[in-house]
Write a protein that holds these residues in place. Structure first.
Motif, PDB file in Angstrom:
ATOM      1  N   THR A   1       2.274  10.967   2.372  1.00  0.00           N
ATOM      2  CA  THR A   1       3.626  10.925   2.914  1.00  0.00           C
ATOM      3  C   THR A   1       4.634  10.927   1.776  1.00  0.00           C
ATOM      4  OG1 THR A   1       2.820   9.613   4.783  1.00  0.00           O
ATOM      5  CG2 THR A   1       5.199   9.661   4.418  1.00  0.00           C
ATOM      6  N   SER A   2       5.661  11.700   1.925  1.00  0.00           N
ATOM      7  CA  SER A   2       6.737  11.742   0.937  1.00  0.00           C
ATOM      8  C   SER A   2       8.034  12.059   1.649  1.00  0.00           C
ATOM      9  CB  SER A   2       6.445  12.778  -0.153  1.00  0.00           C
ATOM     10  OG  SER A   2       6.339  14.076   0.407  1.00  0.00           O
ATOM     11  N   GLY A   3       9.133  11.760   1.011  1.00  0.00           N
ATOM     12  CA  GLY A   3      10.444  12.007   1.600  1.00  0.00           C
ATOM     13  C   GLY A   3      11.492  12.239   0.541  1.00  0.00           C
ATOM     14  N   SER A   4      12.572  12.887   0.938  1.00  0.00           N
ATOM     15  CA  SER A   4      13.677  13.156   0.022  1.00  0.00           C
ATOM     16  C   SER A   4      14.965  13.210   0.827  1.00  0.00           C
ATOM     17  CB  SER A   4      13.454  14.464  -0.746  1.00  0.00           C
ATOM     18  OG  SER A   4      13.395  15.563   0.149  1.00  0.00           O
ATOM     19  N   GLY A   5      16.047  13.102   0.146  1.00  0.00           N
ATOM     20  CA  GLY A   5      17.340  13.142   0.803  1.00  0.00           C
ATOM     21  C   GLY A   5      18.432  12.660  -0.133  1.00  0.00           C
TER      22      GLY A   5
ATOM     23  N   VAL B   1       0.859  -1.189   0.000  1.00  0.00           N
ATOM     24  CA  VAL B   1       0.000   0.000   0.000  1.00  0.00           C
ATOM     25  C   VAL B   1       0.890   1.233   0.000  1.00  0.00           C
ATOM     26  CG1 VAL B   1      -2.005  -1.049   1.076  1.00  0.00           C
ATOM     27  CG2 VAL B   1      -0.178  -0.143   2.512  1.00  0.00           C
ATOM     28  N   THR B   2       0.441   2.251  -0.750  1.00  0.00           N
ATOM     29  CA  THR B   2       1.161   3.513  -0.851  1.00  0.00           C
ATOM     30  C   THR B   2       0.376   4.592  -0.129  1.00  0.00           C
ATOM     31  OG1 THR B   2       2.099   2.881  -2.987  1.00  0.00           O
ATOM     32  CG2 THR B   2       2.123   5.220  -2.435  1.00  0.00           C
ATOM     33  N   ASP B   3       1.090   5.367   0.667  1.00  0.00           N
ATOM     34  CA  ASP B   3       0.454   6.466   1.390  1.00  0.00           C
ATOM     35  C   ASP B   3       0.677   7.748   0.597  1.00  0.00           C
ATOM     36  OD1 ASP B   3      -0.695   8.155   3.143  1.00  0.00           O
ATOM     37  OD2 ASP B   3       0.776   7.923   4.747  1.00  0.00           O
TER      38      ASP B   3
ATOM     39  N   THR C   1       2.981   0.820   9.842  1.00  0.00           N
ATOM     40  CA  THR C   1       3.801   1.907  10.357  1.00  0.00           C
ATOM     41  C   THR C   1       3.350   2.252  11.775  1.00  0.00           C
ATOM     42  OG1 THR C   1       2.322   3.629   9.494  1.00  0.00           O
ATOM     43  CG2 THR C   1       4.044   2.822   8.019  1.00  0.00           C
ATOM     44  N   ASP C   2       4.044   3.232  12.363  1.00  0.00           N
ATOM     45  CA  ASP C   2       3.705   3.657  13.719  1.00  0.00           C
ATOM     46  C   ASP C   2       3.055   5.026  13.736  1.00  0.00           C
ATOM     47  OD1 ASP C   2       5.864   5.067  12.898  1.00  0.00           O
ATOM     48  OD2 ASP C   2       7.097   4.700  14.685  1.00  0.00           O
ATOM     49  N   TYR C   3       2.503   5.482  12.600  1.00  0.00           N
ATOM     50  CA  TYR C   3       1.819   6.764  12.598  1.00  0.00           C
ATOM     51  C   TYR C   3       0.411   6.585  12.048  1.00  0.00           C
ATOM     52  CZ  TYR C   3       2.850   7.012   7.562  1.00  0.00           C
ATOM     53  OH  TYR C   3       2.932   6.758   6.218  1.00  0.00           O
ATOM     54  N   TRP C   4      -0.388   7.656  12.172  1.00  0.00           N
ATOM     55  CA  TRP C   4      -1.790   7.638  11.747  1.00  0.00           C
ATOM     56  C   TRP C   4      -1.857   7.537  10.230  1.00  0.00           C
ATOM     57  CZ3 TRP C   4      -5.494  11.325   9.636  1.00  0.00           C
ATOM     58  CH2 TRP C   4      -6.836  10.955   9.868  1.00  0.00           C
ATOM     59  N   GLY C   5      -2.471   6.478   9.718  1.00  0.00           N
ATOM     60  CA  GLY C   5      -2.447   6.229   8.281  1.00  0.00           C
ATOM     61  C   GLY C   5      -3.708   6.592   7.539  1.00  0.00           C
ATOM     62  N   TYR C   6      -4.594   7.379   8.145  1.00  0.00           N
ATOM     63  CA  TYR C   6      -5.881   7.694   7.512  1.00  0.00           C
ATOM     64  C   TYR C   6      -5.891   9.077   6.859  1.00  0.00           C
ATOM     65  CZ  TYR C   6      -7.496   3.672  10.172  1.00  0.00           C
ATOM     66  OH  TYR C   6      -7.653   2.398  10.686  1.00  0.00           O
ATOM     67  N   ALA C   7      -4.718   9.605   6.545  1.00  0.00           N
ATOM     68  CA  ALA C   7      -4.656  10.917   5.903  1.00  0.00           C
ATOM     69  C   ALA C   7      -5.267  10.890   4.502  1.00  0.00           C
ATOM     70  CB  ALA C   7      -3.201  11.392   5.825  1.00  0.00           C
ATOM     71  N   ARG C   8      -5.368   9.721   3.902  1.00  0.00           N
ATOM     72  CA  ARG C   8      -5.972   9.602   2.580  1.00  0.00           C
ATOM     73  C   ARG C   8      -7.422  10.102   2.596  1.00  0.00           C
ATOM     74  NH1 ARG C   8      -4.832   5.645  -1.640  1.00  0.00           N
ATOM     75  NH2 ARG C   8      -6.589   5.498  -3.071  1.00  0.00           N
ATOM     76  N   LEU C   9      -8.105   9.928   3.709  1.00  0.00           N
ATOM     77  CA  LEU C   9      -9.498  10.365   3.805  1.00  0.00           C
ATOM     78  C   LEU C   9      -9.627  11.880   3.668  1.00  0.00           C
ATOM     79  CD1 LEU C   9     -10.774   8.123   6.730  1.00  0.00           C
ATOM     80  CD2 LEU C   9     -11.522   8.021   4.352  1.00  0.00           C
TER      81      LEU C   9
ATOM     82  N   VAL D   1      11.771  13.499  -4.813  1.00  0.00           N
ATOM     83  CA  VAL D   1      10.767  13.342  -3.762  1.00  0.00           C
ATOM     84  C   VAL D   1      10.008  12.048  -4.033  1.00  0.00           C
ATOM     85  CG1 VAL D   1       8.742  14.332  -2.644  1.00  0.00           C
ATOM     86  CG2 VAL D   1      10.560  15.840  -3.495  1.00  0.00           C
ATOM     87  N   ALA D   2      10.053  11.125  -3.099  1.00  0.00           N
ATOM     88  CA  ALA D   2       9.459   9.798  -3.288  1.00  0.00           C
ATOM     89  C   ALA D   2       8.372   9.557  -2.252  1.00  0.00           C
ATOM     90  CB  ALA D   2      10.532   8.713  -3.187  1.00  0.00           C
ATOM     91  N   GLN D   3       7.363   8.802  -2.680  1.00  0.00           N
ATOM     92  CA  GLN D   3       6.306   8.367  -1.771  1.00  0.00           C
ATOM     93  C   GLN D   3       6.571   6.929  -1.365  1.00  0.00           C
ATOM     94  OE1 GLN D   3       2.609   8.984  -3.855  1.00  0.00           O
ATOM     95  NE2 GLN D   3       2.321  11.009  -2.951  1.00  0.00           N
ATOM     96  N   PRO D   4       6.468   6.605  -0.073  1.00  0.00           N
ATOM     97  CA  PRO D   4       6.787   5.248   0.374  1.00  0.00           C
ATOM     98  C   PRO D   4       5.650   4.279   0.071  1.00  0.00           C
ATOM     99  CG  PRO D   4       6.097   6.573   2.239  1.00  0.00           C
ATOM    100  CD  PRO D   4       6.142   7.496   1.054  1.00  0.00           C
ATOM    101  N   THR D   5       6.023   3.081  -0.291  1.00  0.00           N
ATOM    102  CA  THR D   5       5.087   1.967  -0.463  1.00  0.00           C
ATOM    103  C   THR D   5       5.447   0.904   0.558  1.00  0.00           C
ATOM    104  OG1 THR D   5       4.793   2.391  -2.821  1.00  0.00           O
ATOM    105  CG2 THR D   5       4.225   0.196  -2.030  1.00  0.00           C
ATOM    106  N   PHE D   6       4.486   0.553   1.393  1.00  0.00           N
ATOM    107  CA  PHE D   6       4.722  -0.389   2.476  1.00  0.00           C
ATOM    108  C   PHE D   6       4.261  -1.777   2.045  1.00  0.00           C
ATOM    109  CE2 PHE D   6       3.673   3.800   4.218  1.00  0.00           C
ATOM    110  CZ  PHE D   6       4.825   4.073   4.927  1.00  0.00           C
TER     111      PHE D   6
END
Length: 236
Positions: free
Chosen positions: A84-88, A79-81, A190-198, A104-109
């Motif tokens: 959430t995105s990250g870069s570095g 599943v992809t959130d 993950t250890d964070y709230w994953g309902y941001a898609r809503l 900038v990449a979006q994580p897929t769990f």
């Protein structure tokens, strides 16, 4: 409109030319045969439904003779959130980014889910397909009903209203169901709230909502035209 019809009947007792002909084609005799107003949408829906039936038939045949084709539960859930995105520097180097280019990449769990989690993942991903198929079937039935009973009938009004609510309400319901399903899976991985898609407006299917509202408005217009036609028939 009633006053005009009564005046015409008092003056000579003659009906309008369209009514004298006794059929819907009488009004188009002066300018040639009338074109079927439902033909374009009927052809499009029929073509899509025919293609879908052919694809499902081919898939069923391949499922019998070819290994790996058919319904199955995946071994891993991915599943992809979108929230959430990250870069570095590691991410930039992984994708071969050039100088002064930031990736900038979006994580897929991905994880080995239980049977229930895999079933939830399949339901969330395939629910949209079933919803689209249902919309096509309802549109096809609506067109057939309009061809049989006429476009300006209460049957057509009910069909347009039902299809409009199906599209508008179904798009909202689909967003909520998928958001809750993906949120449940992401929160497990993950250890964070994953309902941001809503809360992400880019994940909402806006075009079915506006089309559904347009069909509801069009159904009211057809209702007004149907009432006027019934009044005219009662006067004549």
């Amino acid at each position: 409109m009633k006053a005009v019809m009564k005046a015409l009947m008092r003056s000579g007792g003659r009906r309008p030319a369209a009514a004298e002909g006794g059929g819907p084609d009488a009004a188009g005799t002066a300018g040639g045969p009338q074109k079927d107003p439902l033909e374009p949408i009927e052809a499009a829906v029929t073509a899509v439904c025919t293609l879908g039936v052919l694809v499902l038939t081919l898939w069923a045949v391949l499922a019998v003779f070819v290994d790996g084709v058919g319904f199955y539960l995946p071994d891993r859930v991915c599943v992809t959130d979108p929230a959430t995105s990250g870069s570095g520097t590691p991410t930039d180097g992984m994708f071969g980014a050039g100088p002064d280019v930031e990736v900038v990449a979006q994580p897929t769990f991905c994880f080995d889910g239980s049977t229930g989690q895999r079933a939830l993942f399949i339901a969330a991903t395939q629910l949209a397909l079933l919803w689209h198929v249902g919309a096509l079937v309802m549109a096809w039935l609506l067109i057939r009903r309009a061809r049989k009973h006429g476009p300006f009938t209460r049957r057509t009004v009910r069909g347009l209203t039902l299809l409009g609510w199906y599209l508008a309400g179904g798009a909202v319901g689909l967003h909520l169901i998928q958001g809750l399903a993906y949120g449940t899976l992401i929160s497990y991985a993950t250890d964070y709230w994953g309902y941001a898609r809503l809360l992400d407006p880019t994940q909402v299917r806006w075009w079915p909502i506006f089309i559904g509202l347009g069909l509801l408005t069009f159904a009211r217009l057809i209702q007004l035209a149907t009432d006027m036609r019934e009044d005219l028939e009662g006067v004549v």
